[in-house]
Design an enzyme around this catalytic site. Structure first.
Site, PDB file in Angstrom:
ATOM      1  N   SER A 134       0.405  -1.406  -0.349  1.00 12.38           N
ATOM      2  CA  SER A 134      -0.374  -0.585  -0.330  1.00 12.38           C
ATOM      3  C   SER A 134       1.028   1.523   0.101  1.00 12.38           C
ATOM      4  O   SER A 134       2.027   0.954   0.615  1.00 12.38           O
ATOM      5  CB  SER A 134      -0.443   0.219   0.991  1.00 12.38           C
ATOM      6  N   TYR A 148      -2.771  -1.141  10.479  1.00 14.71           N
ATOM      7  CA  TYR A 148      -3.050  -1.460   9.063  1.00 14.71           C
ATOM      8  C   TYR A 148      -1.305  -1.168   8.500  1.00 14.71           C
ATOM      9  O   TYR A 148      -1.101  -1.832   7.939  1.00 14.71           O
ATOM     10  CB  TYR A 148      -4.042  -1.016   8.341  1.00 14.71           C
TER      11      TYR A 148
END
Length: 283
Positions: A134, A148
């Site tokens: 990401s 996360y």
């Protein structure tokens, strides 16, 4: 004909990667938790698709899935580690069990699959590992996404080491850094919220938590176009270590690089002052 092994393949970006690879004549192993749902999703794929049941947190299942893949297609050429989950909340708000659940899938699950697939790639002296990270694993995703983001930072570090370790064995490694894409990642099925809510974080993590539903399915990124870029990576003679997907991802990485350079310059004198002087210890 190359063989792709894709985790988290039943929906979102994973499903688009499966579709794109199949459309280009690749053979694909779709590793999913719900095999029946995946077979319905790709019911027109024919014999070029093998659906296998895989919870990436179960290392035994990972080895069984790889055994099925090699038995069916004879090899694996590209591994896409796409399975993942999210956690929304300030770092302090996240319970131990919630944090471990995210790391179990995003980090330890990825490692489980790597340990199952890499012996095949090493034996072939060829292959490509594509880890779906990401942009939040390079720039951090902001308030509420610390846990996360930490899992995706871990994937960055693992990917850099794997690239160095596997290059002499003919295996490439790329980490993909998507920005915001219009998938179901912000749905409750993928993104969980921390159960504890601390009022002091109302203007940071709390503000993000309150607006998630408004941003869901309005993200700027097109997952089908992302899948096309990802499938292209396997045909590049010298694939990149990392690639950003989405204009937002590129902008965030550029800003992070500028910030790191700014702080490096500001604190350079203090940083280099910590060496021994003239190779001898100070008194």
């Amino acid at each position: 004909m190359s063989v792709w092994f894709v985790t988290g393949a039943s929906r979102g970006l994973g499903a688009e990667i499966v579709r794109e690879a199949l459309s280009r004549g690749r053979q694909v192993v779709a590793a999913v938790r719900d095999a029946e749902a995946a077979r319905k999703e790709f019911q027109d794929a024919g014999g070029e698709l093998l659906v296998v049941t895989l919870d990436v947190t179960d290392e035994r299942q990972a080895h069984e899935a790889v055994t099925q893949a090699v038995k069916r297609f004879g090899r694996i050429d590209v591994l896409v580690n796409n399975a993942g989950r999210g956690l929304l909340g300030a770092v302090e708000e996240a319970s131990d069990s919630a944090v471990r659940a995210v790391f179990d899938v995003n980090v330890f699950g990825l490692l489980n699959v790597n340990r199952a697939v890499l012996p095949v790639l090493r034996g072939q002296r060829s292959g490509h590992v594509i880890n779906i990270g990401s942009v939040g694993g390079f720039t951090q995703g902001g308030p509420g996404m610390g846990i996360y983001g930490a899992t995706k930072f871990a994937i960055e570090g693992l990917s850099e080491s794997m690239r160095i370790e596997l290059a002499p064995l003919g295996v490439s490694v790329t980490v993909v850094e998507p920005g915001a894409f219009r998938t179901d990642f912000l749905d409750d099925s993928s993104l969980r919220a921390a159960e504890d809510v601390i009022d002091d974080y109302a203007k940071t993590a709390g503000a993000i938590r309150d607006t998630v539903s408004e941003r869901n399915h309005t993200q700027p990124g097109d997952p089908a176009r992302a899948a096309s870029v990802i499938v292209n990576l396997a045909s590049v003679p010298e694939p990149p270590l990392r690639i950003q997907l989405g204009a937002d991802a590129v902008s965030r990485v550029e800003a992070k690089i500028q910030f790191v350079q700014y702080e490096l310059d500001m604190w350079r004198e203090a940083s280099v002052s910590t060496n021994y002087r003239n190779g001898a210890e100070d008194a």
